[in-house]
Design a protein around this motif. Structure first.
Motif, short mmCIF file in Angstrom:
data_model
loop_
_atom_site.label_atom_id
_atom_site.label_comp_id
_atom_site.label_asym_id
_atom_site.label_seq_id
_atom_site.Cartn_x
_atom_site.Cartn_y
_atom_site.Cartn_z
N LEU A 26 -18.89 -1.09 -6.61
CA LEU A 26 -17.77 -0.22 -6.91
C LEU A 26 -17.56 -0.20 -8.41
O LEU A 26 -17.98 -1.10 -9.14
N GLU A 27 -16.91 0.85 -8.88
CA GLU A 27 -16.66 1.04 -10.30
C GLU A 27 -15.20 0.75 -10.60
O GLU A 27 -14.32 1.18 -9.87
N ALA A 28 -14.96 0.01 -11.70
CA ALA A 28 -13.59 -0.33 -12.09
C ALA A 28 -13.41 -0.04 -13.57
O ALA A 28 -14.34 -0.18 -14.36
N GLY A 29 -12.20 0.37 -13.93
CA GLY A 29 -11.87 0.54 -15.33
C GLY A 29 -11.71 -0.82 -15.98
O GLY A 29 -11.49 -1.83 -15.31
N LEU A 30 -11.80 -0.85 -17.30
CA LEU A 30 -11.75 -2.10 -18.04
C LEU A 30 -10.69 -1.99 -19.12
O LEU A 30 -10.70 -1.05 -19.90
N VAL A 31 -9.74 -2.94 -19.15
CA VAL A 31 -8.69 -2.93 -20.17
C VAL A 31 -9.24 -3.63 -21.41
O VAL A 31 -9.57 -4.81 -21.36
N LEU A 32 -9.35 -2.88 -22.51
CA LEU A 32 -9.92 -3.41 -23.75
C LEU A 32 -8.97 -3.16 -24.91
O LEU A 32 -8.12 -2.27 -24.84
N LEU A 33 -9.16 -3.91 -25.97
CA LEU A 33 -8.44 -3.66 -27.22
C LEU A 33 -9.32 -2.76 -28.09
O LEU A 33 -10.53 -2.67 -27.88
N GLY A 34 -8.73 -2.10 -29.08
CA GLY A 34 -9.43 -1.09 -29.87
C GLY A 34 -10.75 -1.52 -30.46
O GLY A 34 -11.76 -0.82 -30.36
N ALA A 35 -10.79 -2.71 -31.07
CA ALA A 35 -12.02 -3.17 -31.71
C ALA A 35 -13.09 -3.47 -30.67
O ALA A 35 -14.28 -3.33 -30.94
N GLU A 36 -12.68 -3.88 -29.46
CA GLU A 36 -13.65 -4.16 -28.40
C GLU A 36 -14.36 -2.88 -27.97
O GLU A 36 -15.56 -2.90 -27.67
N GLY A 56 -3.61 -13.45 -8.38
CA GLY A 56 -2.24 -12.94 -8.33
C GLY A 56 -2.14 -11.45 -8.07
O GLY A 56 -1.31 -10.78 -8.65
N GLY A 57 -3.00 -10.93 -7.22
CA GLY A 57 -2.95 -9.51 -6.89
C GLY A 57 -3.56 -8.60 -7.95
O GLY A 57 -3.42 -7.39 -7.87
N GLU A 58 -4.24 -9.16 -8.94
CA GLU A 58 -4.90 -8.37 -9.98
C GLU A 58 -6.36 -8.80 -10.07
O GLU A 58 -6.70 -9.95 -9.82
N ALA A 59 -7.22 -7.86 -10.45
CA ALA A 59 -8.64 -8.15 -10.62
C ALA A 59 -8.92 -8.46 -12.09
O ALA A 59 -8.43 -7.75 -12.97
N TRP A 60 -9.69 -9.51 -12.34
CA TRP A 60 -10.01 -9.93 -13.70
C TRP A 60 -11.51 -10.14 -13.83
O TRP A 60 -12.18 -10.56 -12.88
N ASP A 93 -7.20 -5.44 -2.42
CA ASP A 93 -6.99 -6.15 -1.15
C ASP A 93 -8.30 -6.31 -0.39
O ASP A 93 -8.58 -7.37 0.18
N ARG A 94 -9.11 -5.26 -0.38
CA ARG A 94 -10.40 -5.32 0.32
C ARG A 94 -11.33 -6.34 -0.35
O ARG A 94 -11.99 -7.13 0.33
N LEU A 95 -11.34 -6.33 -1.69
CA LEU A 95 -12.18 -7.30 -2.41
C LEU A 95 -11.70 -8.73 -2.18
O LEU A 95 -12.52 -9.64 -2.05
N ARG A 96 -10.39 -8.92 -2.16
CA ARG A 96 -9.84 -10.26 -1.92
C ARG A 96 -10.31 -10.78 -0.56
O ARG A 96 -10.75 -11.92 -0.43
N SER A 97 -10.24 -9.93 0.46
CA SER A 97 -10.65 -10.38 1.79
C SER A 97 -12.16 -10.65 1.84
O SER A 97 -12.60 -11.59 2.50
N LYS A 98 -12.94 -9.85 1.13
CA LYS A 98 -14.40 -10.07 1.14
C LYS A 98 -14.78 -11.33 0.38
O LYS A 98 -15.67 -12.07 0.81
N THR A 99 -14.13 -11.60 -0.75
CA THR A 99 -14.51 -12.78 -1.54
C THR A 99 -14.00 -14.07 -0.91
O THR A 99 -14.47 -15.14 -1.29
N GLY A 123 -20.35 -5.70 -8.22
CA GLY A 123 -21.06 -5.84 -6.96
C GLY A 123 -20.47 -6.98 -6.16
O GLY A 123 -20.20 -8.05 -6.71
N VAL A 124 -20.26 -6.75 -4.87
CA VAL A 124 -19.91 -7.84 -3.97
C VAL A 124 -21.24 -8.43 -3.56
O VAL A 124 -22.09 -7.75 -2.99
N ALA A 125 -21.45 -9.71 -3.92
CA ALA A 125 -22.79 -10.27 -3.81
C ALA A 125 -22.79 -11.62 -3.10
O ALA A 125 -21.79 -12.33 -3.08
N ARG A 126 -23.95 -11.93 -2.55
CA ARG A 126 -24.19 -13.23 -1.93
C ARG A 126 -25.35 -13.86 -2.68
O ARG A 126 -26.36 -13.19 -2.94
N GLY A 127 -25.22 -15.10 -3.07
CA GLY A 127 -26.27 -15.78 -3.83
C GLY A 127 -27.55 -15.91 -3.02
O GLY A 127 -27.52 -16.20 -1.83
N LYS A 128 -28.67 -15.69 -3.70
CA LYS A 128 -29.97 -15.83 -3.04
C LYS A 128 -30.43 -17.28 -3.15
O LYS A 128 -30.16 -17.96 -4.13
#
Length: 157
Positions: A26-36, A56-60, A93-99, A123-128
């Motif tokens: 899945l694609e997610a936006g990224l919170v960045l500062l200007g120089a980043e 805490g209900g947020e993705a990091w 919520d879906r990612l939290r339940s999957k992880t 990517g929701v991934a499982r280690g090989k």
């Protein structure tokens, strides 16, 4: 790096596809500062040990290294600081339940710009296991050899 369909890929996590089996993307936006943002446009990002987490209900996104922009002021942010991911509540919520399932994790696959906005493909991934990696290598080698044989056969006609 590469440009396809209005998407400019900045960096790819090639190691992720080798070490993990990607079950979902899945694609997610990224919170960045200007120089980043400027540093990313220069292609200065590294995925070494980067991973996603729901806190805490947020993705990091943790451990993503974005080098400081060399023309910026002294107040450059920490290069490996946790960066917030922009996702809808339902996706979080879906990612939290999957992880929470055993063995599943969030792995960044690439960073790109879409219509001027920095995005990360997760990517929701499982280690090989080690044997799985060896089997993948064998399979790729066999496919490469078969393709080479087909090309040689077509050339000999």
């Amino acid at each position: 790096m590469a440009e396809r369909d209005g998407i400019r890929v900045i960096a790819r996590n090639r190691k992720a596809r080798h070490e993990y089996e990607i079950l979902e993307q899945l694609e997610a936006g990224l919170v960045l500062l200007g120089a980043e943002v400027k540093s990313l446009r220069d292609g200065k990002a590294s995925f070494a040990d980067a991973f996603g987490r729901i806190d805490g209900g947020e993705a990091w996104l943790h451990n993503l290294h974005i080098s400081p922009y060399d023309k910026a002021t002294i107040d450059a942010p920490d290069p490996v600081r946790p960066r917030k991911l922009l996702l809808r509540r339902r996706e979080i919520d879906r990612l939290r339940s999957k992880t929470r399932e055993s063995g599943l994790t969030l792995v960044p696959l690439d960073i790109h710009f879409r219509r001027g906005f920095a995005k990360v493909t997760l990517g929701v991934a499982r280690g090989k296991k080690h044997r799985d990696r060896r089997e993948d290598l064998k399979r790729r080698t066999m496919q490469r050899e078969a393709e080479r044989a087909r090309r040689e056969a077509a050339r000999d006609r």
